[in-house]
Scaffold this motif. Structure first.
Motif, PDB file in Angstrom:
ATOM      1  N   MET A  89      11.556 -64.597  23.789  1.00  0.00           N
ATOM      2  CA  MET A  89      12.217 -65.879  23.920  1.00  0.00           C
ATOM      3  C   MET A  89      11.266 -66.886  24.563  1.00  0.00           C
ATOM      4  O   MET A  89      10.683 -66.618  25.602  1.00  0.00           O
ATOM      5  N   LEU A  90      11.144 -68.020  23.928  1.00  0.00           N
ATOM      6  CA  LEU A  90      10.293 -69.071  24.473  1.00  0.00           C
ATOM      7  C   LEU A  90      11.046 -69.840  25.561  1.00  0.00           C
ATOM      8  O   LEU A  90      12.255 -70.028  25.479  1.00  0.00           O
ATOM      9  N   THR A  91      10.299 -70.302  26.541  1.00  0.00           N
ATOM     10  CA  THR A  91      10.889 -71.113  27.604  1.00  0.00           C
ATOM     11  C   THR A  91      11.105 -72.539  27.107  1.00  0.00           C
ATOM     12  O   THR A  91      10.530 -72.956  26.091  1.00  0.00           O
ATOM     13  N   ASP A  92      11.918 -73.291  27.846  1.00  0.00           N
ATOM     14  CA  ASP A  92      12.120 -74.705  27.520  1.00  0.00           C
ATOM     15  C   ASP A  92      10.797 -75.457  27.540  1.00  0.00           C
ATOM     16  O   ASP A  92      10.544 -76.315  26.685  1.00  0.00           O
ATOM     17  N   ASN A  93       9.943 -75.141  28.514  1.00  0.00           N
ATOM     18  CA  ASN A  93       8.639 -75.826  28.606  1.00  0.00           C
ATOM     19  C   ASN A  93       7.768 -75.534  27.389  1.00  0.00           C
ATOM     20  O   ASN A  93       7.094 -76.431  26.874  1.00  0.00           O
ATOM     21  N   LYS A  94       7.772 -74.288  26.915  1.00  0.00           N
ATOM     22  CA  LYS A  94       6.975 -73.924  25.738  1.00  0.00           C
ATOM     23  C   LYS A  94       7.523 -74.616  24.494  1.00  0.00           C
ATOM     24  O   LYS A  94       6.761 -75.114  23.656  1.00  0.00           O
ATOM     25  N   MET A  95       8.863 -74.674  24.367  1.00  0.00           N
ATOM     26  CA  MET A  95       9.447 -75.356  23.204  1.00  0.00           C
ATOM     27  C   MET A  95       9.128 -76.849  23.235  1.00  0.00           C
ATOM     28  O   MET A  95       8.845 -77.451  22.196  1.00  0.00           O
ATOM     29  N   LEU A  96       9.143 -77.448  24.412  1.00  0.00           N
ATOM     30  CA  LEU A  96       8.783 -78.859  24.534  1.00  0.00           C
ATOM     31  C   LEU A  96       7.314 -79.064  24.176  1.00  0.00           C
ATOM     32  O   LEU A  96       6.957 -80.044  23.512  1.00  0.00           O
ATOM     33  N   GLU A  97       6.471 -78.147  24.561  1.00  0.00           N
ATOM     34  CA  GLU A  97       5.041 -78.214  24.205  1.00  0.00           C
ATOM     35  C   GLU A  97       4.882 -78.189  22.678  1.00  0.00           C
ATOM     36  O   GLU A  97       4.104 -78.962  22.107  1.00  0.00           O
ATOM     37  N   ILE A  98       5.628 -77.310  22.011  1.00  0.00           N
ATOM     38  CA  ILE A  98       5.583 -77.231  20.549  1.00  0.00           C
ATOM     39  C   ILE A  98       6.109 -78.526  19.946  1.00  0.00           C
ATOM     40  O   ILE A  98       5.535 -79.057  18.985  1.00  0.00           O
ATOM     41  N   ALA A  99       7.205 -79.046  20.486  1.00  0.00           N
ATOM     42  CA  ALA A  99       7.774 -80.312  19.995  1.00  0.00           C
ATOM     43  C   ALA A  99       6.749 -81.433  20.109  1.00  0.00           C
ATOM     44  O   ALA A  99       6.579 -82.227  19.176  1.00  0.00           O
ATOM     45  N   ASN A 100       6.065 -81.507  21.226  1.00  0.00           N
ATOM     46  CA  ASN A 100       5.048 -82.546  21.420  1.00  0.00           C
ATOM     47  C   ASN A 100       3.885 -82.375  20.450  1.00  0.00           C
ATOM     48  O   ASN A 100       3.358 -83.359  19.922  1.00  0.00           O
ATOM     49  N   LYS A 101       3.488 -81.139  20.184  1.00  0.00           N
ATOM     50  CA  LYS A 101       2.407 -80.870  19.231  1.00  0.00           C
ATOM     51  C   LYS A 101       2.830 -81.304  17.826  1.00  0.00           C
ATOM     52  O   LYS A 101       2.055 -81.934  17.103  1.00  0.00           O
ATOM     53  N   TYR A 102       4.052 -80.993  17.456  1.00  0.00           N
ATOM     54  CA  TYR A 102       4.580 -81.365  16.142  1.00  0.00           C
ATOM     55  C   TYR A 102       4.619 -82.886  15.982  1.00  0.00           C
ATOM     56  O   TYR A 102       4.131 -83.437  14.994  1.00  0.00           O
TER      57      TYR A 102
END
Length: 101
Positions: A1-14
């Motif tokens: 499971m990814l953390t909220d911070n990791k998902m936000l990092e992916i969102a920012n990269k996208y």
């Protein structure tokens, strides 16, 4: 499971990749938490200067970090309901894998 911070990092990269393609600086502006991931939206950093079209919300799945782009013709709840009950699936160009982009 990814953390909220990791998902936000992916969102920012996208969103950063989209911004590079259209030559406009974009920012992630919202987050809705679901059991299977987080839903984000984005806008132009200088929204007074740039108006965007087609910048629908997207899901970052918390199991693998895959991004699922939702449409813009209906509100986000329509897409989430369809995603959750299996009646809506993204097109192949509506899926983005941060590990392969």
């Amino acid at each position: 499971m990814l953390t909220d911070n990791k998902m936000l990092e992916i969102a920012n990269k996208y969103v950063s990749q989209i911004g590079q393609e259209i030559n406009i600086e974009l920012i992630v502006f919202s987050e809705t938490k679901k059991s299977y991931g987080n839903v984000y939206g984005y806008i132009a950093k200088d929204s007074r200067k740039h108006r965007l079209a087609g910048n629908g919300p997207f899901l970052v799945k918390n199991d693998a970090g895959i991004v699922i782009q939702f449409g813009t013709s209906d509100d986000v709840e329509y897409y989430l309901d369809g995603y959750e009950d299996g009646t809506w699936e993204p097109s192949t160009n509506g899926v983005w894998d941060p590990d392969h982009n």
